[in-house]
Design a protein around this motif. Sequence first.
Motif: not given
Length: 342
Positions: A108, A112-113, A115-117, A119, A137
């Motif tokens: 996970y 998200f890293t 996708s540069t989200l 979180v 990132a």
Amino acid sequence: MNILYLLSGTSIFIITTVDIIKTTLSTKGGGVITNRISRAVWKLFFSMSGQNGKSTALEFAGPAVLIVVLLVWIIGLWAGFFLLLLSDGNSIINSTTRENAMALEKLYYAGFTLSTLGVGDFVASSSSWRILTSSMAFTGLVFITTSITYFLPVLSAVNLQSNLSLYISSMGRTPQEMVIKSWNGGNFSSFFDCVPNMCQMLIKHTLNHHSYPIIHYFHNKEPKQAIIVQVVMLEEVYYLLRQVVSTEVTLDEVKMTMLRTALDTYFSLVKKNFIQEETSQKYPPSPELAPLLQSGIPVKQEASINQGNGQQQQDNRNILTALLGSDGWSWQEVYPTKDIVG
């Protein structure tokens, strides 16, 4: 530190990165992974269609290739970073409890890293992992954006391909019809007036084909819009003018040379990269000459035509047979049954 995960993750990430760069930023064609995936997806759709060029299923092959290639790139980057994180059990921790992240949590985190989200519920445990996270990132931002924007020039190249097909097909439904319509009683000046535009479009299409091999898998089920059918049609017009029409008729040799060069460049590219078997039909059909004679176009004697059809000409036409077959077509789309002899 688990060396196996470290080496595997590094290798997968580098291989995926090289393939993305080679495919999107190079003019030398697609990367190894991209080319293999493209062929595999095309073969799947080609098999599903029954190798029939008129099948609607084949029209989805090109978009499917683009989507699958993009997914493989994303999965490759994601898997590579995930394996790197797995190489160290303490690489990622829960930002609240400070406990080490489990494998699924690292998967996970890797996603998200890239996708540069950002979180933030899991964080890197040390400076080295924080630096790697930042690098990933930036890598995800650059490569995923580049991959998506790669679609734009590909679709533009497909649009040119369609324009060229319609340009050629607008001149006639068969090679004989193209020759007859351009005959003014003394020469073929109207055909040669169109040659510069056709050559320019065909050369540009060939260059696009070299830079974006994926466009080869964009198929149109209508023969008049199918690029392979129409380029073979143009080759047959050249054949009729050069080998069949009487030498008494003056041809524009400069434009004939332009056309020959443009066609040879295209056929050389597709033969090298896309034709697996050179021929599935020993003797390609010969065009019916009666329509030319009925239109008053002087033609050579049959013996002279046969003499001009040497081994090189036969080999060239075998390549055309294989090229048509590789896209689900046959000579029937070039010459209707009534326009073929032998």
